[in-house]
Structures are given as C-alpha cells and as structure tokens.
Design an enzyme around this catalytic site. Structure first.
Site, PDB file in Angstrom:
ATOM      1  CG  ASP A  85      -1.949   1.139   1.199  1.00  0.00           C
ATOM      2  OD1 ASP A  85      -2.307   1.613   0.104  1.00  0.00           O
ATOM      3  OD2 ASP A  85      -2.382   1.566   2.284  1.00  0.00           O
ATOM      4  CB  SER A  86       0.187   4.780  -0.736  1.00  0.00           C
ATOM      5  OG  SER A  86      -1.033   4.829  -0.009  1.00  0.00           O
ATOM      6  CE1 TYR A  94       2.148   5.481  -4.044  1.00  0.00           C
ATOM      7  CE2 TYR A  94       0.873   3.639  -4.866  1.00  0.00           C
ATOM      8  CZ  TYR A  94       2.088   4.184  -4.513  1.00  0.00           C
ATOM      9  OH  TYR A  94       3.229   3.439  -4.638  1.00  0.00           O
ATOM     10  N   GLY A  95      -3.554   8.958  -3.522  1.00  0.00           N
ATOM     11  CA  GLY A  95      -4.910   9.390  -3.887  1.00  0.00           C
ATOM     12  C   GLY A  95      -5.010  10.779  -4.460  1.00  0.00           C
ATOM     13  CB  CYS A 103      -3.344   0.574  -2.605  1.00  0.00           C
ATOM     14  SG  CYS A 103      -3.469   2.313  -3.054  1.00  0.00           S
ATOM     15  CG  ASN A 104      -9.812   0.366  -2.710  1.00  0.00           C
ATOM     16  OD1 ASN A 104     -10.745  -0.329  -3.081  1.00  0.00           O
ATOM     17  ND2 ASN A 104      -9.362   0.329  -1.465  1.00  0.00           N
ATOM     18  CB  THR A 105      -5.438   4.899  -4.970  1.00  0.00           C
ATOM     19  OG1 THR A 105      -6.328   5.328  -3.935  1.00  0.00           O
ATOM     20  CG2 THR A 105      -5.062   6.070  -5.844  1.00  0.00           C
ATOM     21  CB  CYS A 137      -9.665   4.423   0.883  1.00  0.00           C
ATOM     22  SG  CYS A 137      -7.999   4.818   1.484  1.00  0.00           S
ATOM     23  CB  THR A 138      -6.805  -0.434   2.294  1.00  0.00           C
ATOM     24  OG1 THR A 138      -5.740   0.404   1.803  1.00  0.00           O
ATOM     25  CG2 THR A 138      -7.223  -1.420   1.217  1.00  0.00           C
TER      26      THR A 138
END
Ligand code: DGL
Length: 290
Positions: A21-22, A53-54, A85-87, A199-200
């Site tokens: 993830d970010s 990242y978003g 990470c969804n983004t 978003c996680t």
C-alpha cells in the site's frame, strides 16, 4: 538494500504474502488474512516515500507501483502479491500482472456486494479523490450497481486521519464530521443504508466514520473477499504448527513517520520496520488533484 528474503520461494514451507500500500491502509487486511491463512509469512510494504497516492494522476501511480512492487518482488520472491490499495488497483493491475512472475490480488471498492445488500438502492462510496474519478470505478458501478444511486465522496483528509490514528495521534471527531459533510448533506443521505469503504485506510477509523454518519446499517470493505481470493490462489497445502508466520514491515523512506508506527506494528506482530530506500523518480512525482 536490506536483509535478503528468509527463504527462496521454492524452499519455503509457508506461503509468503507481500501486502503493498502507499501507507498504513494495507494493515486493515490483516484480520481477514489471519483468519484464512494464519501461518503465512507476511511482508507489509508501505510506499511512504510516495504517499499519498490518492492525489496523484493515474500514470504516475502505475509507474510508481510497478517500480516499487517489482523491486520488492525481486527481493522477497513472494508466493502472492496483494495490492492493498484501491487507488493503485484501479489502474495498475494489468501492468503488474504482466510484469510480475507471481499471482496478484487487487483491492477494489466493494460495489457489487453493496449493490446486492442495499434495501434502499442508495449507497455511499468513500474513497480517495483518485479512486472516485477512475473509469474503473465508473465501470464497476455501471456493471453491478446500475439500479442504485451511488453517492461518491473522495477524501484525502480521511486517509491522513487514518495515518494519524495508527501513530497514536488524535482523530478529531470534528475533522471526520467535516470530511463526511458531502455524504451527510447529499439529498439522498437519509436513504443511504450501505457505505463502501473504498480505501484500505478507512476501516482503520471505521468507528469514527460511523459516529460521524450513524444512519447506514452496513459499512462494507473488501478485506474478506481479498483474503478468500488470496487463500484460493495459495491453494491447499500441508498444515504447519505455526500459530502465525513471520511478519516484516518495509518502508520506502526512513523518517519520523516510520518510527511513530512502532507500537501499531508491534501489536500486529511486526517486530521490526525495515527501510528499503526507493526514492521517487521524476515520472513518479506528478501530483494533480487536491
Ligand atoms: N490506501 C489507499 C487506497 O486504498 C490510498 C491511500 C493514499 O491516498 O495513498 O486507495
């Protein structure tokens, strides 16, 4: 570069999952992963050098994610990569699946289960500004929730608040309340009965979110679906007697933001945080949206 991987993939007795993830959002998947793969070795990697990242454009997220994950896969040779990470998942999965030599599981907003579970046909989607703007998200809605009204709210503030929360800093209720104003003040708000945590980071402040918008009966994330998919890809294997596997946390940049996570990592079984310096290249550093 730091410690080499504990075992080459072929000689490993337990699966090794690389959770990327970010920031700290990937940690929200741990309870679900622990439930299905209790003895897996886990490498949790946060690209804190490029966080968040978003607020980045899609090309820079793809370039950065591929660069960092390829580097970590070469080092750790995991059985499986989870892009927590969804983004990143909403844009980078095709490139990652082409470039990595191991299975990749992405995390995308739980639109399909929300559309199946809503009684009112009104759904909230909380995610990063990038995720709510992605064509991938629009396609998920068109495919699975065309019969619903989906109220999307993109917030970087909530991502930052989750980062604060894991560092033991306060999460001011007024800040959460303000971030949810576009949802609460939407004309459909009173009928929203399901909110997707897209978003996680957001499951890490679930209680605070519910307190700021108490109406909906369902708050859905993708953790269990991702864990089930990871478990299916790992497949059947001999039992080991380990209650839990080894856990290593990796960051792409040293700093006070890493040391402040010590106790949040320790309670999750990560006894050391390793810095694996992956500086931002010019093509990665392209912030766009606010
Ligand atoms: N945790 C990430 C997600 O699921 C995003 C956080 C960020 O903006 O970097 O989208």
């Amino acid at each position: 570069m730091n410690a080499p991987p504990p075992h080459a993939a072929s000689r490993r007795r337990r699966p090794l999952l690389l959770i990327f993830d970010s920031g700290v959002g990937g940690l929200s998947l741990l309870p679900a992963l622990q439930a299905v793969l209790p003895d897996a070795d886990l490498v949790f990697a946060s690209d804190n050098a490029a966080y968040p990242y978003g607020t980045r454009d899609a090309d820079s997220v793809v370039a950065r994610t591929v660069n960092v994950v390829e580097t970590l896969v070469a080092q750790w040779q995991p059985s499986l990569v989870i892009i927590a990470c969804n983004t990143a998942s909403t844009v980078a999965l095709p490139a990652l699946r082409t470039s990595l030599g191991c299975p990749v599981v992405g995390v995308v907003p739980a639109i399909k289960p929300a559309a199946a579970a809503t009684h009112t046909g009104r759904i909230g989607l909380l995610a990063t500004p990038a995720t709510v703007a992605r064509p991938y998200t629009a396609e998920l809605i068109a495919t699975h929730a065309a019969h619903c009204e989906v109220v999307m709210v993109g917030s970087s503030t909530l991502v930052d608040l989750a980062e604060h929360c894991l560092r033991g800093r306060p999460v001011p209720p007024a800040a959460v309340h303000a971030a949810l104003a576009p949802l609460r003040e939407h004309p459909a708000a009173a009928r929203i009965d399901a909110v997707i945590l897209g978003c996680t980071h957001f499951p890490l402040i679930r209680d605070e979110l519910i307190a700021a918008f108490p109406g909906p009966r369902l708050w859905l994330d993708s953790a269990e679906a991702v864990a089930r998919r990871a478990s299916a890809l790992i497949g059947a294997r001999p039992q080991t007697d380990a209650a839990s596997g080894n856990r290593t946390a990796i960051f792409t940049q040293a700093g006070a933001d890493v040391t402040a996570l010590e106790s949040a990592l320790a309670v999750r079984g990560f006894t050391n945080a390793t810095v694996f310096d992956i500086p931002l290249a010019r093509r990665d550093s392209n912030p766009v949206t606010g």
